[in-house]
Design a protein around this motif. Structure first.
Motif, PDB file in Angstrom:
ATOM      1  N   LEU A  57      35.347  52.450   9.565  1.00 32.82           N
ATOM      2  CA  LEU A  57      33.992  52.433   9.012  1.00 32.82           C
ATOM      3  C   LEU A  57      32.957  52.843  10.050  1.00 32.82           C
ATOM      4  CD1 LEU A  57      32.220  51.893   6.550  1.00 32.82           C
ATOM      5  CD2 LEU A  57      32.069  49.502   7.268  1.00 32.82           C
ATOM      6  N   GLY A  58      33.164  52.522  11.302  1.00 35.25           N
ATOM      7  CA  GLY A  58      32.191  52.875  12.338  1.00 35.25           C
ATOM      8  C   GLY A  58      32.001  54.388  12.421  1.00 35.25           C
ATOM      9  N   THR A  59      33.086  55.135  12.357  1.00 36.72           N
ATOM     10  CA  THR A  59      33.006  56.591  12.418  1.00 36.72           C
ATOM     11  C   THR A  59      32.254  57.148  11.208  1.00 36.72           C
ATOM     12  OG1 THR A  59      35.112  56.646  13.628  1.00 36.72           O
ATOM     13  CG2 THR A  59      34.385  58.678  12.553  1.00 36.72           C
ATOM     14  N   VAL A  60      32.508  56.551  10.048  1.00 40.20           N
ATOM     15  CA  VAL A  60      31.817  57.005   8.830  1.00 40.20           C
ATOM     16  C   VAL A  60      30.307  56.766   8.944  1.00 40.20           C
ATOM     17  CG1 VAL A  60      31.542  56.610   6.355  1.00 40.20           C
ATOM     18  CG2 VAL A  60      33.821  56.708   7.365  1.00 40.20           C
ATOM     19  N   LEU A  61      29.939  55.571   9.421  1.00 40.01           N
ATOM     20  CA  LEU A  61      28.516  55.259   9.524  1.00 40.01           C
ATOM     21  C   LEU A  61      27.826  56.180  10.532  1.00 40.01           C
ATOM     22  CD1 LEU A  61      28.507  51.349   9.462  1.00 40.01           C
ATOM     23  CD2 LEU A  61      28.309  52.937   7.548  1.00 40.01           C
ATOM     24  N   LYS A  62      28.442  56.368  11.665  1.00 46.70           N
ATOM     25  CA  LYS A  62      27.857  57.207  12.694  1.00 46.70           C
ATOM     26  C   LYS A  62      27.768  58.661  12.239  1.00 46.70           C
ATOM     27  CE  LYS A  62      28.350  58.378  17.602  1.00 46.70           C
ATOM     28  NZ  LYS A  62      29.163  58.168  18.858  1.00 46.70           N
ATOM     29  N   GLY A  63      28.801  59.130  11.547  1.00 46.65           N
ATOM     30  CA  GLY A  63      28.808  60.517  11.091  1.00 46.65           C
ATOM     31  C   GLY A  63      27.726  60.820  10.043  1.00 46.65           C
ATOM     32  N   ASN A  64      27.255  59.835   9.342  1.00 44.26           N
ATOM     33  CA  ASN A  64      26.223  60.046   8.316  1.00 44.26           C
ATOM     34  C   ASN A  64      24.834  59.598   8.780  1.00 44.26           C
ATOM     35  OD1 ASN A  64      27.608  61.030   5.720  1.00 44.26           O
ATOM     36  ND2 ASN A  64      28.936  59.353   6.391  1.00 44.26           N
ATOM     37  N   GLY A  65      24.696  59.363  10.071  1.00 46.95           N
ATOM     38  CA  GLY A  65      23.357  59.097  10.615  1.00 46.95           C
ATOM     39  C   GLY A  65      22.880  57.680  10.427  1.00 46.95           C
ATOM     40  N   CYS A  66      23.763  56.698  10.447  1.00 45.44           N
ATOM     41  CA  CYS A  66      23.341  55.311  10.284  1.00 45.44           C
ATOM     42  C   CYS A  66      22.305  54.950  11.349  1.00 45.44           C
ATOM     43  CB  CYS A  66      24.554  54.394  10.409  1.00 45.44           C
ATOM     44  SG  CYS A  66      24.151  52.652  10.292  1.00 45.44           S
ATOM     45  N   GLN A  67      21.236  54.287  10.939  1.00 44.79           N
ATOM     46  CA  GLN A  67      20.136  53.929  11.825  1.00 44.79           C
ATOM     47  C   GLN A  67      20.144  52.450  12.220  1.00 44.79           C
ATOM     48  OE1 GLN A  67      16.923  55.170   9.238  1.00 44.79           O
ATOM     49  NE2 GLN A  67      16.885  57.254  10.105  1.00 44.79           N
ATOM     50  N   LYS A  68      20.668  51.592  11.337  1.00 42.91           N
ATOM     51  CA  LYS A  68      20.643  50.158  11.604  1.00 42.91           C
ATOM     52  C   LYS A  68      21.597  49.470  10.662  1.00 42.91           C
ATOM     53  CE  LYS A  68      16.635  48.233  12.322  1.00 42.91           C
ATOM     54  NZ  LYS A  68      15.297  47.587  12.109  1.00 42.91           N
ATOM     55  N   VAL A  69      22.179  48.342  11.130  1.00 40.03           N
ATOM     56  CA  VAL A  69      23.005  47.500  10.286  1.00 40.03           C
ATOM     57  C   VAL A  69      22.496  46.065  10.409  1.00 40.03           C
ATOM     58  CG1 VAL A  69      25.294  46.542   9.856  1.00 40.03           C
ATOM     59  CG2 VAL A  69      25.047  48.958  10.460  1.00 40.03           C
ATOM     60  N   LEU A  70      22.262  45.410   9.256  1.00 38.41           N
ATOM     61  CA  LEU A  70      21.823  44.020   9.211  1.00 38.41           C
ATOM     62  C   LEU A  70      22.913  43.218   8.507  1.00 38.41           C
ATOM     63  CD1 LEU A  70      19.183  46.031   8.220  1.00 38.41           C
ATOM     64  CD2 LEU A  70      18.018  43.948   8.953  1.00 38.41           C
ATOM     65  N   ARG A  71      23.305  42.022   9.135  1.00 32.35           N
ATOM     66  CA  ARG A  71      24.399  41.236   8.555  1.00 32.35           C
ATOM     67  C   ARG A  71      23.977  39.778   8.358  1.00 32.35           C
ATOM     68  NH1 ARG A  71      29.357  41.438  12.372  1.00 32.35           N
ATOM     69  NH2 ARG A  71      27.700  41.196  13.948  1.00 32.35           N
ATOM     70  N   ALA A  72      24.687  39.125   7.394  1.00 34.58           N
ATOM     71  CA  ALA A  72      24.534  37.675   7.171  1.00 34.58           C
ATOM     72  C   ALA A  72      25.825  37.175   6.560  1.00 34.58           C
ATOM     73  CB  ALA A  72      23.366  37.378   6.259  1.00 34.58           C
ATOM     74  N   THR A  73      26.166  35.883   6.877  1.00 29.72           N
ATOM     75  CA  THR A  73      27.381  35.271   6.355  1.00 29.72           C
ATOM     76  C   THR A  73      27.015  34.066   5.504  1.00 29.72           C
ATOM     77  OG1 THR A  73      28.723  35.986   8.236  1.00 29.72           O
ATOM     78  CG2 THR A  73      29.541  34.126   6.952  1.00 29.72           C
ATOM     79  N   TYR A  74      27.736  33.902   4.369  1.00 29.96           N
ATOM     80  CA  TYR A  74      27.529  32.791   3.440  1.00 29.96           C
ATOM     81  C   TYR A  74      28.885  32.149   3.161  1.00 29.96           C
ATOM     82  CZ  TYR A  74      22.861  34.720   2.720  1.00 29.96           C
ATOM     83  OH  TYR A  74      21.582  35.171   2.925  1.00 29.96           O
ATOM     84  N   VAL A  75      28.847  30.797   2.964  1.00 26.96           N
ATOM     85  CA  VAL A  75      30.078  30.036   2.781  1.00 26.96           C
ATOM     86  C   VAL A  75      29.962  29.170   1.540  1.00 26.96           C
ATOM     87  CG1 VAL A  75      31.650  28.350   3.794  1.00 26.96           C
ATOM     88  CG2 VAL A  75      30.448  29.971   5.270  1.00 26.96           C
ATOM     89  N   ARG A  76      31.102  29.088   0.782  1.00 23.07           N
ATOM     90  CA  ARG A  76      31.172  28.183  -0.372  1.00 23.07           C
ATOM     91  C   ARG A  76      32.643  27.897  -0.678  1.00 23.07           C
ATOM     92  NH1 ARG A  76      31.995  28.527  -5.962  1.00 23.07           N
ATOM     93  NH2 ARG A  76      30.958  26.835  -7.129  1.00 23.07           N
ATOM     94  N   ASP A  77      32.981  26.587  -0.761  1.00 26.54           N
ATOM     95  CA  ASP A  77      34.320  26.128  -1.150  1.00 26.54           C
ATOM     96  C   ASP A  77      35.438  26.800  -0.343  1.00 26.54           C
ATOM     97  OD1 ASP A  77      33.108  24.520  -3.061  1.00 26.54           O
ATOM     98  OD2 ASP A  77      33.460  25.928  -4.739  1.00 26.54           O
TER      99      ASP A  77
END
Length: 353
Positions: free
Chosen positions: A225-245
């Motif tokens: 996935l990193g190569t795909v994002l870089k190849g298409n000009g990715c500018q930023k990635v924002l992440r968050a994690t959620y938990v349930r059961d």
């Protein structure tokens, strides 16, 4: 044709010269109408004459004067004149005047009666023409026509409302603001995109764990996935994690310079977004099988990776994992669209818009 009454003296007709008008019996007419057939009531100076010898209006028959060649008396009660040229008695001028006045009265009455009759005929013709047109008096039928409003002498008339013939411009499309970087100018942070400490989707609550933001898009990916994002000009990635059961889900949103680049990255996606531990959530999706998904809207592509917090492999029978992945993917879509909607609303309320 002359009206009834005595006539002025005329030379007598010779026998066989036709019917005589103006004999002692005069114009055959009974008062109020013509004479009955077979009788003629000749009105003369001395009153009613005798019945005429012929049918019709009471004219005398063919003249058969005295055998001695003398002229008949012009009016009843007067001696017969002598032979022609010998002179005669003076006419009864009073009777002649009465007869003339009687004729004038009858003529006047006939003229009045004729005028009344003509008026009645004209009225009947007009009424027939109105009925034949088949039209109604629209003014009367509609209650007197269109009412008019008159202003009081002390008040100006109320102006009629006016409407612009130019249609207002359509409201801005939120998708336009999340597809074009020239319009998508609102601040973009992990806390702004994933606010609060928890979220609830379809009645299912999720606790939020750690968040992050980076411009090194490939550093927060797994597999290709990193190569795909870089190849298409990715500018930023924002992440968050959620938990349930016992199920943890990391959602990552990658920002691209155009909608076309984001769609291409989604279609080429392989590998997945790296799981984000911390803030009470331990490592997950390490050396095990997890559920990875990808999608895009506007110039944003978003990815999810979901698995068990205890390291258990995910199978198709684990519907709880699939449901949590769906919830977090829907949440990411809603947050990106809300970003575009808020910017479109602000533009619509700005002067000149």
């Amino acid at each position: 044709m002359s009206f009834g009454g005595p006539q002025w003296p005329q030379e007598p007709q010779q026998q066989g010269q036709g019917q005589g008008y103006g004999g002692p019996q005069g114009y055959g007419q009974r008062p109020g109408g013509h004479g009955d057939q077979g009788q003629g009531y000749g009105q003369g100076a001395g009153g009613h004459g005798h019945p005429g010898p012929r049918g019709g209006y009471g004219y005398p028959g063919p003249y058969s004067g005295p055998q001695d060649g003398g002229a008949p008396a012009p009016f009843p009660g007067t001696p017969a004149p002598g032979p022609l040229g010998s002179g005669g008695p003076t006419p009864d001028w009073s009777a002649l005047a009465d007869a003339s006045a009687s004729r004038a009265r009858r003529k006047r009455l006939l003229m009045i009666g004729g005028g009344v009759l003509a008026a009645l005929v004209v009225g009947a013709v007009v009424a027939t023409a109105v009925v034949a047109t088949g039209k109604k008096d629209e003014t009367a039928g509609s209650g007197g026509g269109i009412p008019t409003v008159s202003a009081s002498p002390t008040e100006a008339p109320t102006p009629e409302p006016t409407f612009s013939s130019v249609a207002p411009p359509p409201p801005p499309n939120p998708k336009d603001y999340i597809s074009d970087p020239k319009k998508d100018k609102a601040p973009l942070t992990a806390e702004g995109l994933f606010p609060g400490k928890k979220l609830t989707m379809s009645g299912r609550p999720y606790k939020k764990g750690a968040t992050s933001a980076t411009t090194n898009c490939a550093a927060v990916t797994q597999g290709g996935l990193g190569t795909v994002l870089k190849g298409n000009g990715c500018q930023k990635v924002l992440r968050a994690t959620y938990v349930r059961d016992g199920v943890a889900v990391t959602v990552g949103v990658a920002v691209f310079p155009s909608e076309a680049a984001a769609l291409k990255a989604k279609d080429q996606a392989t590998g997945g977004i790296a799981p984000l531990a911390g803030a009470g959530v331990g490592d997950f999706c390490r050396a095990t099988v997890c559920l990875r998904r990808s999608n895009a809207i506007g110039r944003y592509a978003y990815f999810t990776q979901a698995g068990f917090t205890n390291g258990k492999k995910v199978t198709t029978a684990d519907q709880g994992v699939f449901r949590s992945s769906d919830d977090l993917g829907t949440f990411a879509f809603n947050q990106i669209y809300a970003r575009g909607k808020s910017q479109a609303s602000a533009a619509a309320g700005a002067p000149g818009q």
